[in-house]
Write a protein that holds these residues in place. Sequence first.
Motif, PDB file in Angstrom:
ATOM      1  N   VAL A  18      40.029  50.389 -69.544  1.00  0.00           N
ATOM      2  CA  VAL A  18      40.019  49.258 -68.621  1.00  0.00           C
ATOM      3  C   VAL A  18      41.299  49.205 -67.804  1.00  0.00           C
ATOM      4  O   VAL A  18      41.587  48.223 -67.159  1.00  0.00           O
ATOM      5  CB  VAL A  18      39.804  47.927 -69.372  1.00  0.00           C
ATOM      6  CG1 VAL A  18      38.443  47.886 -69.989  1.00  0.00           C
ATOM      7  CG2 VAL A  18      40.881  47.704 -70.428  1.00  0.00           C
ATOM      8  N   VAL A  21      41.973  47.726 -64.128  1.00  0.00           N
ATOM      9  CA  VAL A  21      42.178  46.322 -63.780  1.00  0.00           C
ATOM     10  C   VAL A  21      43.560  46.112 -63.183  1.00  0.00           C
ATOM     11  O   VAL A  21      43.800  45.177 -62.441  1.00  0.00           O
ATOM     12  CB  VAL A  21      41.991  45.445 -65.035  1.00  0.00           C
ATOM     13  CG1 VAL A  21      42.272  43.988 -64.727  1.00  0.00           C
ATOM     14  CG2 VAL A  21      40.573  45.582 -65.566  1.00  0.00           C
ATOM     15  N   LYS A  27      45.435  39.963 -59.421  1.00  0.00           N
ATOM     16  CA  LYS A  27      44.283  39.909 -60.304  1.00  0.00           C
ATOM     17  C   LYS A  27      44.475  38.747 -61.282  1.00  0.00           C
ATOM     18  O   LYS A  27      45.572  38.472 -61.740  1.00  0.00           O
ATOM     19  CB  LYS A  27      44.141  41.206 -61.104  1.00  0.00           C
ATOM     20  CG  LYS A  27      43.747  42.417 -60.281  1.00  0.00           C
ATOM     21  CD  LYS A  27      42.318  42.320 -59.782  1.00  0.00           C
ATOM     22  CE  LYS A  27      41.897  43.604 -59.071  1.00  0.00           C
ATOM     23  NZ  LYS A  27      40.542  43.468 -58.505  1.00  0.00           N
ATOM     24  N   VAL A  29      43.092  38.169 -64.832  1.00  0.00           N
ATOM     25  CA  VAL A  29      42.361  38.824 -65.901  1.00  0.00           C
ATOM     26  C   VAL A  29      42.120  37.816 -67.015  1.00  0.00           C
ATOM     27  O   VAL A  29      43.050  37.139 -67.466  1.00  0.00           O
ATOM     28  CB  VAL A  29      43.132  40.049 -66.433  1.00  0.00           C
ATOM     29  CG1 VAL A  29      42.291  40.809 -67.455  1.00  0.00           C
ATOM     30  CG2 VAL A  29      43.521  40.973 -65.285  1.00  0.00           C
ATOM     31  N   GLN A  33      34.000  35.053 -70.697  1.00  0.00           N
ATOM     32  CA  GLN A  33      32.818  35.620 -70.058  1.00  0.00           C
ATOM     33  C   GLN A  33      31.911  34.567 -69.426  1.00  0.00           C
ATOM     34  O   GLN A  33      31.456  34.734 -68.293  1.00  0.00           O
ATOM     35  CB  GLN A  33      32.029  36.445 -71.071  1.00  0.00           C
ATOM     36  CG  GLN A  33      30.869  37.207 -70.465  1.00  0.00           C
ATOM     37  CD  GLN A  33      30.349  38.294 -71.394  1.00  0.00           C
ATOM     38  OE1 GLN A  33      30.758  38.389 -72.535  1.00  0.00           O
ATOM     39  NE2 GLN A  33      29.445  39.117 -70.908  1.00  0.00           N
ATOM     40  N   MET A  36      33.114  32.970 -65.926  1.00  0.00           N
ATOM     41  CA  MET A  36      33.590  33.858 -64.867  1.00  0.00           C
ATOM     42  C   MET A  36      33.258  33.384 -63.461  1.00  0.00           C
ATOM     43  O   MET A  36      34.092  33.457 -62.558  1.00  0.00           O
ATOM     44  CB  MET A  36      33.038  35.268 -65.092  1.00  0.00           C
ATOM     45  CG  MET A  36      33.818  36.064 -66.108  1.00  0.00           C
ATOM     46  SD  MET A  36      35.575  36.267 -65.659  1.00  0.00           S
ATOM     47  CE  MET A  36      35.449  37.302 -64.203  1.00  0.00           C
ATOM     48  N   GLN A  40      36.225  32.620 -60.792  1.00  0.00           N
ATOM     49  CA  GLN A  40      36.330  33.343 -59.535  1.00  0.00           C
ATOM     50  C   GLN A  40      36.311  32.392 -58.341  1.00  0.00           C
ATOM     51  O   GLN A  40      37.079  32.563 -57.380  1.00  0.00           O
ATOM     52  CB  GLN A  40      35.202  34.360 -59.401  1.00  0.00           C
ATOM     53  CG  GLN A  40      35.274  35.196 -58.119  1.00  0.00           C
ATOM     54  CD  GLN A  40      36.540  36.015 -58.000  1.00  0.00           C
ATOM     55  OE1 GLN A  40      36.714  36.995 -58.712  1.00  0.00           O
ATOM     56  NE2 GLN A  40      37.443  35.616 -57.114  1.00  0.00           N
ATOM     57  N   GLU A  55      41.355  38.022 -57.282  1.00  0.00           N
ATOM     58  CA  GLU A  55      40.087  38.443 -57.852  1.00  0.00           C
ATOM     59  C   GLU A  55      40.145  38.321 -59.368  1.00  0.00           C
ATOM     60  O   GLU A  55      41.083  38.798 -60.003  1.00  0.00           O
ATOM     61  CB  GLU A  55      39.772  39.888 -57.462  1.00  0.00           C
ATOM     62  CG  GLU A  55      39.507  40.067 -55.974  1.00  0.00           C
ATOM     63  CD  GLU A  55      39.055  41.478 -55.635  1.00  0.00           C
ATOM     64  OE1 GLU A  55      38.763  42.235 -56.583  1.00  0.00           O
ATOM     65  OE2 GLU A  55      38.997  41.799 -54.443  1.00  0.00           O
ATOM     66  N   GLU A  57      38.882  39.231 -63.095  1.00  0.00           N
ATOM     67  CA  GLU A  57      38.265  40.343 -63.801  1.00  0.00           C
ATOM     68  C   GLU A  57      38.187  40.020 -65.283  1.00  0.00           C
ATOM     69  O   GLU A  57      39.027  39.305 -65.829  1.00  0.00           O
ATOM     70  CB  GLU A  57      39.040  41.636 -63.573  1.00  0.00           C
ATOM     71  CG  GLU A  57      38.997  42.087 -62.122  1.00  0.00           C
ATOM     72  CD  GLU A  57      39.161  43.578 -61.963  1.00  0.00           C
ATOM     73  OE1 GLU A  57      38.910  44.318 -62.937  1.00  0.00           O
ATOM     74  OE2 GLU A  57      39.538  43.996 -60.857  1.00  0.00           O
ATOM     75  N   LEU A  58      37.159  40.580 -65.921  1.00  0.00           N
ATOM     76  CA  LEU A  58      36.848  40.249 -67.316  1.00  0.00           C
ATOM     77  C   LEU A  58      37.147  41.435 -68.223  1.00  0.00           C
ATOM     78  O   LEU A  58      36.781  42.573 -67.917  1.00  0.00           O
ATOM     79  CB  LEU A  58      35.367  39.879 -67.425  1.00  0.00           C
ATOM     80  CG  LEU A  58      34.820  39.549 -68.809  1.00  0.00           C
ATOM     81  CD1 LEU A  58      35.363  38.206 -69.292  1.00  0.00           C
ATOM     82  CD2 LEU A  58      33.287  39.523 -68.777  1.00  0.00           C
ATOM     83  N   TYR A  65      40.895  42.432 -75.451  1.00  0.00           N
ATOM     84  CA  TYR A  65      41.629  41.741 -74.396  1.00  0.00           C
ATOM     85  C   TYR A  65      43.107  41.591 -74.760  1.00  0.00           C
ATOM     86  O   TYR A  65      43.995  41.874 -73.938  1.00  0.00           O
ATOM     87  CB  TYR A  65      41.005  40.359 -74.152  1.00  0.00           C
ATOM     88  CG  TYR A  65      41.761  39.547 -73.118  1.00  0.00           C
ATOM     89  CD1 TYR A  65      41.605  39.827 -71.768  1.00  0.00           C
ATOM     90  CD2 TYR A  65      42.638  38.535 -73.493  1.00  0.00           C
ATOM     91  CE1 TYR A  65      42.301  39.104 -70.814  1.00  0.00           C
ATOM     92  CE2 TYR A  65      43.333  37.813 -72.545  1.00  0.00           C
ATOM     93  CZ  TYR A  65      43.160  38.097 -71.205  1.00  0.00           C
ATOM     94  OH  TYR A  65      43.871  37.402 -70.265  1.00  0.00           O
TER      95      TYR A  65
END
Length: 411
Positions: A18, A21, A27, A29, A33, A36, A40, A55, A57-58, A65
């Motif tokens: 990942v 990312v 970003k 992060v 989930q 999201m 966003q 942006e 990101e997951l 994580y």
Amino acid sequence: MKFFNNMTAASLAAVVSVGAVQAADLKMVVDKQTWMEGIQAMASDAGAASGQTIEAELVTPSDKYQAFIQTSIAGGNTPTFFSWWNGSQLTDLVATGAAADLSAQWDAAIANGDFSSAQRDLVSVDGKPYAFLLNQASWVTFYNMEAFEKAGISGTPTTWAEFLDACEKLKAAGYTPINAPGTEWMPFIWFSQLVAGVDPDAFVGINDGSVAYNGEAVQQAFDMWVEMYDKGYFSDPREKDDQKFFVEGSAAMYLTGDWHTGSFVASGMEPGKQLGTFLTPPVNDDAGLSVIIEAAPVIVSSAALAENPGVGDAVQAMMTADASNTLGSIAGVYNGNLQASTPNAIIEGNMFEIGERQPRGLVRWWEAVPPQIQGDLVAAMGEFMLNPTADQAQDTMTLMNAISADYWANN
């Protein structure tokens, strides 16, 4: 550095895939989930208001994580924004120097009436705030109102005896009384509630090393946990879909953070018709009513803020009531903004009940426990849930106490 002590070679390897990312500067992060779309939208609006492009990101699950963030910091590629946890985990992260001091943004938000000093304290280390709030949640018992009606339960339990009586009535009516998932991080949920319900001071003590994990309060909590399993009150802990039994109607209650409201509603449960909540009564009446409080902070990279003042403007934009309303209207979660609308009737009702009853607020176990031993302790609790006998309870307490005692002897 303590922050990296709980990483393994396997966890480092698991996040290599990942690494992309890290490619963009701005970003956000996260590991949230189900939130999201709302995250966003909030990030996009805040970026536009501050002249930035953000942006979201997951990265999931939580252990992957955490390892990803730790690896990013170690490699000097810290995301501009990333969700984290408060309490001990925030303290350890701040020690790395990766988190920006957001005093200026908090001063402005408090002056504007958006947040309080008490909320600032939720994300502060040594008096300085190092995050803004993505969510501020209370842990309550959700219940299926139709199941309660069919089981002949009038009102909601206010004592432990009433809670156990409700469990009996629900079971007699054909329901599993309590949805209790045991995958990933979730084994600590009922452990925490039972220990806090026996003795909230002991709950605080197990997290700072002053109370043993095989002490009297924990023993009482495990005795009750074993008894509740013996009576068939809990669902199968192996189910990976944590809300399945509750939303399909086979399990009647679910102890979780009220951030979960949005996903329950999205699954077809209507607040006030199928879906209600109550504060979980204490196991011991003399323990007093308490409520576990969860804060989901977003950390800002100190390097990113130093290089780009617009990052600070974006933070300020994400602390406004407009940002809170955007997040809440889409994801159904509440970041605590005092001028924002509560995203749904469930959260509004919980806030009202807490204001009326004034329970003792307790920092959630996940945030309060030293992160270096968090995973091993959760694994031990999970072993108990898979074999919830009195003998296993003793083995689990012995193991948990050894893990905790070893940590505090060396720190």
